[in-house]
Design an enzyme around this catalytic site. Structure first.
Site, PDB file in Angstrom:
ATOM      1  N   LYS A  48       0.775  -1.303   0.151  1.00 59.18           N
ATOM      2  CA  LYS A  48      -0.096   0.252  -0.010  1.00 59.18           C
ATOM      3  C   LYS A  48       0.869   1.316  -0.046  1.00 59.18           C
ATOM      4  O   LYS A  48       0.250   2.326   0.420  1.00 59.18           O
ATOM      5  CB  LYS A  48      -0.987   0.005   1.282  1.00 59.18           C
ATOM      6  CG  LYS A  48      -1.726  -1.254   1.427  1.00 59.18           C
ATOM      7  CD  LYS A  48      -2.356  -1.929   0.106  1.00 59.18           C
ATOM      8  CE  LYS A  48      -3.429  -0.955  -0.663  1.00 59.18           C
ATOM      9  NZ  LYS A  48      -3.760  -1.630  -1.756  1.00 59.18           N
ATOM     10  N   GLY A  50       2.219   2.518  -2.865  1.00 58.20           N
ATOM     11  CA  GLY A  50       2.246   3.038  -4.092  1.00 58.20           C
ATOM     12  C   GLY A  50       3.008   2.033  -5.277  1.00 58.20           C
ATOM     13  O   GLY A  50       3.469   2.614  -6.249  1.00 58.20           O
ATOM     14  N   THR A  51       2.781   0.884  -4.678  1.00 56.42           N
ATOM     15  CA  THR A  51       3.346  -0.076  -5.815  1.00 56.42           C
ATOM     16  C   THR A  51       2.679  -0.211  -7.161  1.00 56.42           C
ATOM     17  O   THR A  51       3.588   0.024  -8.047  1.00 56.42           O
ATOM     18  CB  THR A  51       3.084  -1.460  -5.107  1.00 56.42           C
ATOM     19  OG1 THR A  51       2.695  -1.587  -3.969  1.00 56.42           O
ATOM     20  CG2 THR A  51       3.892  -2.348  -5.848  1.00 56.42           C
ATOM     21  N   HIS A 110       6.982  -7.394  -2.315  1.00 55.38           N
ATOM     22  CA  HIS A 110       6.896  -6.608  -0.946  1.00 55.38           C
ATOM     23  C   HIS A 110       7.552  -7.444  -0.095  1.00 55.38           C
ATOM     24  O   HIS A 110       7.776  -7.213   1.193  1.00 55.38           O
ATOM     25  CB  HIS A 110       5.414  -7.082  -0.547  1.00 55.38           C
ATOM     26  CG  HIS A 110       4.228  -6.284  -1.279  1.00 55.38           C
ATOM     27  ND1 HIS A 110       4.633  -5.003  -1.650  1.00 55.38           N
ATOM     28  CD2 HIS A 110       3.023  -6.420  -1.767  1.00 55.38           C
ATOM     29  CE1 HIS A 110       3.362  -4.504  -2.006  1.00 55.38           C
ATOM     30  NE2 HIS A 110       2.452  -5.617  -2.401  1.00 55.38           N
ATOM     31  N   ARG A 132       5.872   5.139   1.866  1.00 57.73           N
ATOM     32  CA  ARG A 132       4.820   5.855   2.155  1.00 57.73           C
ATOM     33  C   ARG A 132       4.815   5.996   3.729  1.00 57.73           C
ATOM     34  O   ARG A 132       5.138   5.215   4.597  1.00 57.73           O
ATOM     35  CB  ARG A 132       3.499   5.348   1.785  1.00 57.73           C
ATOM     36  CG  ARG A 132       2.534   6.052   2.043  1.00 57.73           C
ATOM     37  CD  ARG A 132       1.157   5.452   1.380  1.00 57.73           C
ATOM     38  NE  ARG A 132       0.034   6.503   1.164  1.00 57.73           N
ATOM     39  CZ  ARG A 132      -1.100   6.016   0.593  1.00 57.73           C
ATOM     40  NH1 ARG A 132      -1.558   4.871   0.218  1.00 57.73           N
ATOM     41  NH2 ARG A 132      -2.037   6.963   0.647  1.00 57.73           N
ATOM     42  N   SER A 140      -4.506   3.133   4.668  1.00 56.97           N
ATOM     43  CA  SER A 140      -4.618   2.319   3.284  1.00 56.97           C
ATOM     44  C   SER A 140      -4.795   0.809   3.451  1.00 56.97           C
ATOM     45  O   SER A 140      -5.426   0.231   2.758  1.00 56.97           O
ATOM     46  CB  SER A 140      -3.197   2.844   2.361  1.00 56.97           C
ATOM     47  OG  SER A 140      -3.811   1.984   0.975  1.00 56.97           O
ATOM     48  N   VAL A 230      -0.672   8.237 -15.249  1.00 57.31           N
ATOM     49  CA  VAL A 230      -0.438   7.881 -13.686  1.00 57.31           C
ATOM     50  C   VAL A 230      -1.355   8.666 -12.834  1.00 57.31           C
ATOM     51  O   VAL A 230      -0.891   8.535 -11.740  1.00 57.31           O
ATOM     52  CB  VAL A 230       1.091   7.783 -13.294  1.00 57.31           C
ATOM     53  CG1 VAL A 230       1.844   6.639 -14.298  1.00 57.31           C
ATOM     54  CG2 VAL A 230       1.781   9.109 -13.389  1.00 57.31           C
ATOM     55  N   ASP A 233      -7.060   9.715 -11.009  1.00 59.97           N
ATOM     56  CA  ASP A 233      -8.344   9.652 -11.784  1.00 59.97           C
ATOM     57  C   ASP A 233      -8.065   8.596 -13.033  1.00 59.97           C
ATOM     58  O   ASP A 233      -9.135   7.792 -13.181  1.00 59.97           O
ATOM     59  CB  ASP A 233      -9.108  10.780 -12.212  1.00 59.97           C
ATOM     60  CG  ASP A 233      -9.424  11.526 -10.806  1.00 59.97           C
ATOM     61  OD1 ASP A 233      -9.516  10.931  -9.994  1.00 59.97           O
ATOM     62  OD2 ASP A 233      -9.835  12.729 -11.003  1.00 59.97           O
TER      63      ASP A 233
HETATM   64  P1  A3P Z   1      -5.213   4.865  -0.635  1.00 65.49           P
HETATM   65  O1  A3P Z   1      -5.768   3.639  -0.076  1.00 65.49           O
HETATM   66  O2  A3P Z   1      -4.789   5.752   0.407  1.00 65.49           O
HETATM   67  O3  A3P Z   1      -6.025   5.458  -1.828  1.00 65.49           O
HETATM   68  P2  A3P Z   1      -0.244  -0.167  -3.586  1.00 65.49           P
HETATM   69  O4  A3P Z   1      -0.292  -0.165  -5.119  1.00 65.49           O
HETATM   70  O5  A3P Z   1       1.203  -0.427  -3.115  1.00 65.49           O
HETATM   71  O6  A3P Z   1      -1.288  -1.210  -3.004  1.00 65.49           O
HETATM   72  O7  A3P Z   1      -0.906   1.034  -2.954  1.00 65.49           O
HETATM   73  C1  A3P Z   1      -2.304   1.625  -3.133  1.00 65.49           C
HETATM   74  C2  A3P Z   1      -2.734   2.906  -2.792  1.00 65.49           C
HETATM   75  O8  A3P Z   1      -1.966   3.835  -3.575  1.00 65.49           O
HETATM   76  C3  A3P Z   1      -4.059   3.252  -2.591  1.00 65.49           C
HETATM   77  O9  A3P Z   1      -4.155   4.305  -1.493  1.00 65.49           O
HETATM   78  C4  A3P Z   1      -4.176   3.829  -3.846  1.00 65.49           C
HETATM   79  O10 A3P Z   1      -5.173   4.809  -3.993  1.00 65.49           O
HETATM   80  C5  A3P Z   1      -2.818   4.766  -4.024  1.00 65.49           C
HETATM   81  N1  A3P Z   1      -2.555   5.214  -5.536  1.00 65.49           N
HETATM   82  C6  A3P Z   1      -2.441   4.251  -6.600  1.00 65.49           C
HETATM   83  N2  A3P Z   1      -2.371   4.954  -7.580  1.00 65.49           N
HETATM   84  C7  A3P Z   1      -2.061   6.062  -7.231  1.00 65.49           C
HETATM   85  C8  A3P Z   1      -2.042   7.521  -8.135  1.00 65.49           C
HETATM   86  N3  A3P Z   1      -1.947   7.373  -9.362  1.00 65.49           N
HETATM   87  N4  A3P Z   1      -1.931   8.710  -7.260  1.00 65.49           N
HETATM   88  C9  A3P Z   1      -2.119   8.625  -6.123  1.00 65.49           C
HETATM   89  N5  A3P Z   1      -2.337   7.472  -5.255  1.00 65.49           N
HETATM   90  C10 A3P Z   1      -2.266   6.305  -6.037  1.00 65.49           C
END
Ligand code: A3P
Length: 296
Positions: A48, A50-51, A110, A132, A140, A230, A233
Site C-alpha cells: 500500500k 504506491g506499488t 513486497h 509511504r 490504506s 499515472v 483519476d
Molecule cells: P489509498 O488507499 O490511500 O487510496 P499499492 O499499489 O502499493 O497497493 O498502494 C495503493 C495505494 O496507492 C492506494 O492508496 C491507492 O489509492 C494509491 N495510489 C495508486 N495509484 C495512485 C495514483 N496514481 N496517485 C495517487 N495514489 C495512488
C-alpha cells in the site's frame, strides 16, 4: 442458483521473524533461486505504499511508445508480476516472470530486504523502492485488508493500528521494512528510494529522478503520456490498473484506488491514537536518518 462458499481468510504465521501467509511463502525455494537478468528492474514496497502507481509509471516509460495499447489492455499484474505470489491454479509470480519476453522485465515484490533473492544483487539489478508515511500507509492497508478476502482478517481499526505497531500484518513490520531498505541503499547504489509524498507533491520532479536513475530519456510527448497515464483519476478509471478484474476484491467495501491522498490518516486517527502512535514511532525511528512527511 450458484452458491458461493465463503473461503476462510488466511492466518498469519511467523516466517523467519516476519509475519507471512502461505500464499507468499509456499513457493519459497523457487523465489530464492529466481534467476534475475541484469536489466531486470525490481519494484519493492511495503504493501500500500504506491506499488501500482510506480509499476504503471515504469511500464508506460518503457513500453508506452512501442505498445501504446499495453497500458489499457493488459492488467498491471501481468505487466509487472508479483514475485513471491503462489495461489493454487494460477501461475506463480516466478513462472510469470520467467515467461516474460519483453525487456526490461519489471518485477514487483513486497519482501523485506533480507528475503530478496540473491541473484538480484549478483546481477546488480536496478531497484526502485517506494515508501509511504506510516499513518497513511496503515490506513490504506486497513481498507485493503477489509476488501480483500485473501488477506488476513483485519478486525476493527483500533486493533488494526495495534497490529501495525507490533508488525503483525502481512509482510511484517513497516518500520523494519522501510528501515531495512533504507540501510541497503547506503551500500547498494543501484537502489532508488522514492517517497509516495514526493510523487504526490511533484510528479515532474520525481519523473526526472526516476528517468535519470534508470537512464531513460523520454521525449516531451512521452513524458506527457506517462504523466497523464499515472494520474489518480486515470488509474482509477483504467480497468488495467484499478484491480477491478480480481474476484477476491470487494469494491463495495472499498475500492482499490481509494483516495490516493497524503494526509487521509487525519480522518481515521483519534487524537489519543495519534499521540500514542507518535510516541511509539519516535522510539522505533530513533536509530535512522530516514524520515517521512505526514502531510504536504
Ligand atoms: P489509498 O488507499 O490511500 O487510496 P499499492 O499499489 O502499493 O497497493 O498502494 C495503493 C495505494 O496507492 C492506494 O492508496 C491507492 O489509492 C494509491 N495510489 C495508486 N495509484 C495512485 C495514483 N496514481 N496517485 C495517487 N495514489 C495512488
Amino acid at each position: 442458483q450458484k452458491e458461493t462458499v465463503p473461503v476462510p481468510r488466511p492466518e498469519l504465521f511467523d516466517f523467519h521473524g516476519v509475519s507471512m501467509v502461505h500464499s507468499m511463502t509456499d513457493n519459497w525455494d523457487n523465489v530464492q533461486n529466481f534467476q534475475a537478468k541484469p536489466d531486470d528492474i525490481l519494484i519493492a514496497t511495503y504493501p500500500k505504499a504506491g506499488t501500482t502507481w510506480v509499476s504503471h509509471m515504469l511500464d508506460l516509460l518503457y513500453f508506452g511508445k512501442s505498445s501504446p495499447k499495453r497500458g489499457v489492455s493488459l492488467p498491471i499484474y501481468e505487466r509487472v508480476p508479483f514475485l513471491e505470489i503462489c495461489i493454487p491454479f494460477l501461475p506463480t509470480g516466478v513462472e510469470s516472470a520467467d515467461k516474460m519476453t519483453t525487456s526490461p522485465r519489471l518485477i514487483k515484490t513486497h519482501l523485506p530486504v533480507q528475503f530478496v533473492p540473491k541473484s538480484f544483487w549478483e546481477q546488480k539489478c536496478r531497484i526502485v523502492y517506494v515508501a509511504r508515511n506510516a499513518k497513511d500507509n496503515v490506513v490504506s492497508y486497513f481498507h485493503f485488508d477489509r476488501m480483500n478476502s485473501a488477506q488476513p482478517e483485519p478486525g476493527d481499526w483500533t486493533s488494526y493500528l495495534q497490529k501495525f505497531q507490533e508488525g503483525k500484518l502481512l509482510f511484517g513490520s513497516w518500520y523494519d521494512h522501510v528501515k531495512g531498505w533504507w540501510e541497503k541503499k547506503q551500500a547498494y547504489p543501484k537502489l532508488l528510494y522514492v517517497h509516495y509524498e514526493d510523487l504526490a507533491e511533484d510528479m515532474d520532479r520525481e519523473l526526472d529522478r526516476v528517468c535519470s536513475f534508470l537512464g531513460v530519456c523520454p521525449t516531451e510527448e512521452e513524458r506527457c503520456q506517462v504523466k497523464e497515464g499515472v494520474e489518480f483519476d486515470a488509474m482509477k478509471n483504467n480497468r488495467m490498473t484499478n484491480y477491478s478484474t480480481i474476484d477476491v476484491l470487494d469494491f463495495k467495501i472499498s475500492p482499490f484506488m481509494r483516495k490516493g491522498k497524503v494526509g487521509d490518516w487525519k480522518n481515521h486517527f483519534t487524537v489519543y491514537q495519534n499521540e500514542q502512535f507518535d510516541k511509539e514511532y519516535k522510539k522505533k525511528m530513533m536509530s535512522t536518518t530516514l524520515w517521512f512527511r505526514n502531510e504536504i
